[in-house]
Design an enzyme around this catalytic site. Structure first.
Site, PDB file in Angstrom:
ATOM      1  N   HIS A  22      45.014   1.491 -60.801  1.00  0.00           N
ATOM      2  CA  HIS A  22      43.959   2.049 -61.843  1.00  0.00           C
ATOM      3  C   HIS A  22      44.604   3.506 -62.373  1.00  0.00           C
ATOM      4  O   HIS A  22      43.883   4.567 -61.708  1.00  0.00           O
ATOM      5  CB  HIS A  22      42.558   2.079 -61.369  1.00  0.00           C
ATOM      6  CG  HIS A  22      41.400   2.170 -62.524  1.00  0.00           C
ATOM      7  ND1 HIS A  22      40.466   1.281 -62.746  1.00  0.00           N
ATOM      8  CD2 HIS A  22      41.312   3.128 -63.360  1.00  0.00           C
ATOM      9  CE1 HIS A  22      39.749   1.561 -63.778  1.00  0.00           C
ATOM     10  NE2 HIS A  22      40.201   2.846 -64.279  1.00  0.00           N
ATOM     11  N   HIS A  24      44.998   5.826 -66.203  1.00  0.00           N
ATOM     12  CA  HIS A  24      45.099   5.787 -67.591  1.00  0.00           C
ATOM     13  C   HIS A  24      46.342   6.586 -68.031  1.00  0.00           C
ATOM     14  O   HIS A  24      46.327   7.711 -67.758  1.00  0.00           O
ATOM     15  CB  HIS A  24      43.903   6.257 -68.185  1.00  0.00           C
ATOM     16  CG  HIS A  24      42.399   5.287 -67.773  1.00  0.00           C
ATOM     17  ND1 HIS A  24      42.263   4.436 -68.909  1.00  0.00           N
ATOM     18  CD2 HIS A  24      41.678   5.059 -66.771  1.00  0.00           C
ATOM     19  CE1 HIS A  24      41.231   3.650 -68.412  1.00  0.00           C
ATOM     20  NE2 HIS A  24      40.962   4.233 -67.380  1.00  0.00           N
ATOM     21  N   HIS A 211      36.235  -2.702 -66.350  1.00  0.00           N
ATOM     22  CA  HIS A 211      35.677  -1.450 -65.975  1.00  0.00           C
ATOM     23  C   HIS A 211      34.165  -1.943 -66.057  1.00  0.00           C
ATOM     24  O   HIS A 211      33.459  -2.442 -66.981  1.00  0.00           O
ATOM     25  CB  HIS A 211      35.618  -0.315 -67.117  1.00  0.00           C
ATOM     26  CG  HIS A 211      36.652   0.459 -66.897  1.00  0.00           C
ATOM     27  ND1 HIS A 211      38.103  -0.196 -67.330  1.00  0.00           N
ATOM     28  CD2 HIS A 211      37.169   1.673 -66.537  1.00  0.00           C
ATOM     29  CE1 HIS A 211      38.889   0.866 -67.353  1.00  0.00           C
ATOM     30  NE2 HIS A 211      38.495   1.983 -66.620  1.00  0.00           N
ATOM     31  N   GLU A 214      30.420   1.446 -62.817  1.00  0.00           N
ATOM     32  CA  GLU A 214      30.884   2.833 -62.652  1.00  0.00           C
ATOM     33  C   GLU A 214      29.545   3.706 -63.156  1.00  0.00           C
ATOM     34  O   GLU A 214      29.069   4.053 -62.294  1.00  0.00           O
ATOM     35  CB  GLU A 214      32.187   2.949 -63.606  1.00  0.00           C
ATOM     36  CG  GLU A 214      32.396   4.530 -63.563  1.00  0.00           C
ATOM     37  CD  GLU A 214      33.507   5.012 -64.386  1.00  0.00           C
ATOM     38  OE1 GLU A 214      33.941   5.870 -64.317  1.00  0.00           O
ATOM     39  OE2 GLU A 214      33.720   4.316 -65.283  1.00  0.00           O
TER      40      GLU A 214
END
Length: 365
Positions: A22, A24, A211, A214
């Site tokens: 994970h 970005h 996702h 979170e």
């Protein structure tokens, strides 16, 4: 948990092979690269013109206690990633930086729809990024650092292009794209809004992560697994809300937590980022250790290396300092990640057996 009484230091941890699921692309630029490209394209909206000041600004702005505010600084990184040359450079440097940190396998994600402001097609965007990854791998290999980097294409959950991005993932599935994701603000944008995209991925026997859990709670995780069929969970820290720990330390799992553990659903946990967004209060209070002790499939990740001013080694160090982990623990978390990668089974197994285990054997002694 670990037989090691003394905590490991950053220099030793940097030597350990790592698997990253994970990360970005637009959250991991070098501050110097942001400044350099901005100057080339005439982008003058940056909040600082000094490398150190800009790095501090990104870190400070991201540490907001809110996922929505945490995402705001990405406007600047995305703005300098609008040409093939810029995308290639950012992707190339991403591989360089991961390899320097002893990452041997990485899945790096980005949203192609954010990089078409200057007329690039979605395919051209992905082509540039994949070329950057490939060239980065070759450069790392020439320096004696073997690394494999694959791509996840991400759809923005507040937009309406997820099916289009899923189709993009399938078009590039044999060229370096190994999966699909949705990202962005969770509240008000449940994963079930994108069922068409997930069904398309399943119909094409393709993998995807979501996702979830979170900034939003258990309903987000439940939808991602029960309705959307996610292979992995991006973050998922709020699963702790379905776990009760008694006064004597015994843990009782709710139905959702139980099925996630039973099905070995991987959690892409990002400790520093989770603190910055307010998902957890501190590293010491992060549910990572509870989940690890309960044998959930936990993995260590960076999320956004620029925004969190972090690396995989630093994330591991923070966990070591908080929970007293040793080499055997870090090896388990790394193998968890490699088992959960979207690579074909034989390629995953080769990296585990031929790279990760032998190198940890040397470190453990």
């Amino acid at each position: 948990m670990s037989k090691y009484a003394e905590p490991l230091g950053i220099e030793l941890i940097r030597q350990a092979p790592k698997a990253l699921l994970h990360d970005h692309l637009d959250g991991g630029l070098r501050p110097s690269t942001v400044l350099d490209i901005a100057a080339q394209i005439g982008y003058d909206d940056l909040p600082a013109t000094d490398v150190d000041e800009l790095a501090t600004w990104f870190r400070t702005a991201a540490h907001s206690g809110s996922l929505v505010r945490y995402l705001e600084p990405f406007a600047h990184t995305v703005a300098v990633m609008q040409t093939p040359e810029a995308l290639h450079r950012v992707a190339f440097e991403c591989v360089e930086d991961l390899a320097a940190d002893s990452v041997v396998y990485g899945e790096v994600r980005f949203a192609p729809e954010l990089h078409i402001d200057q007329g690039l097609s979605l395919d051209a965007v992905v082509d540039a990024v994949l070329a950057g990854f490939a060239d980065g791998e070759k450069a790392a290999a020439a320096e004696g650092r073997t690394i494999t980097v694959r791509c996840l294409v991400t759809a923005m959950r507040h937009a309406a292009r997820s099916r289009e991005i899923a189709e993009l993932a399938i078009r590039f599935r044999d060229k370096g794209v190994v999966g699909f994701d949705i990202a962005g603000a969770e509240a008000g944008y449940p994963p079930t809004r994108h069922l068409d995209a997930f069904e398309y991925m399943r119909n094409n026997n393709a993998r995807f992560t979501i996702h979830a859990g979170e900034a939003f709670g258990l309903p987000s995780i439940h939808e991602a697994i029960a309705f959307c069929g996610a292979d992995r969970l991006g973050h998922g820290v709020r699963i702790v809300d379905d776990i009760t720990v008694d006064a004597d330390g015994a843990a009782r799992l709710g139905r959702l937590a139980s099925i996630l553990r039973d099905k070995r659903i991987p959690f892409e946990l990002c400790p520093s980022s989770n603190v910055q967004t307010g998902a957890v209060a501190s590293i010491a209070e992060h549910p990572f250790d509870l989940l690890a002790r309960l044998r959930f499939r936990v993995t260590v990740n960076t999320d956004n290396r620029l925004m969190s001013d972090t690396t995989m080694s630093q994330e591991m160090l923070r966990l070591v300092e908080a929970f007293g982990y040793g080499w055997s623990d870090l090896e388990r978390f790394t193998i968890n990640a490699m088992k959960s990668a979207f690579l074909p089974f034989t390629e995953r197994l080769a990296i585990i057996d031929e790279v990760i285990k032998p190198r940890y054997a040397v470190l453990i002694g």
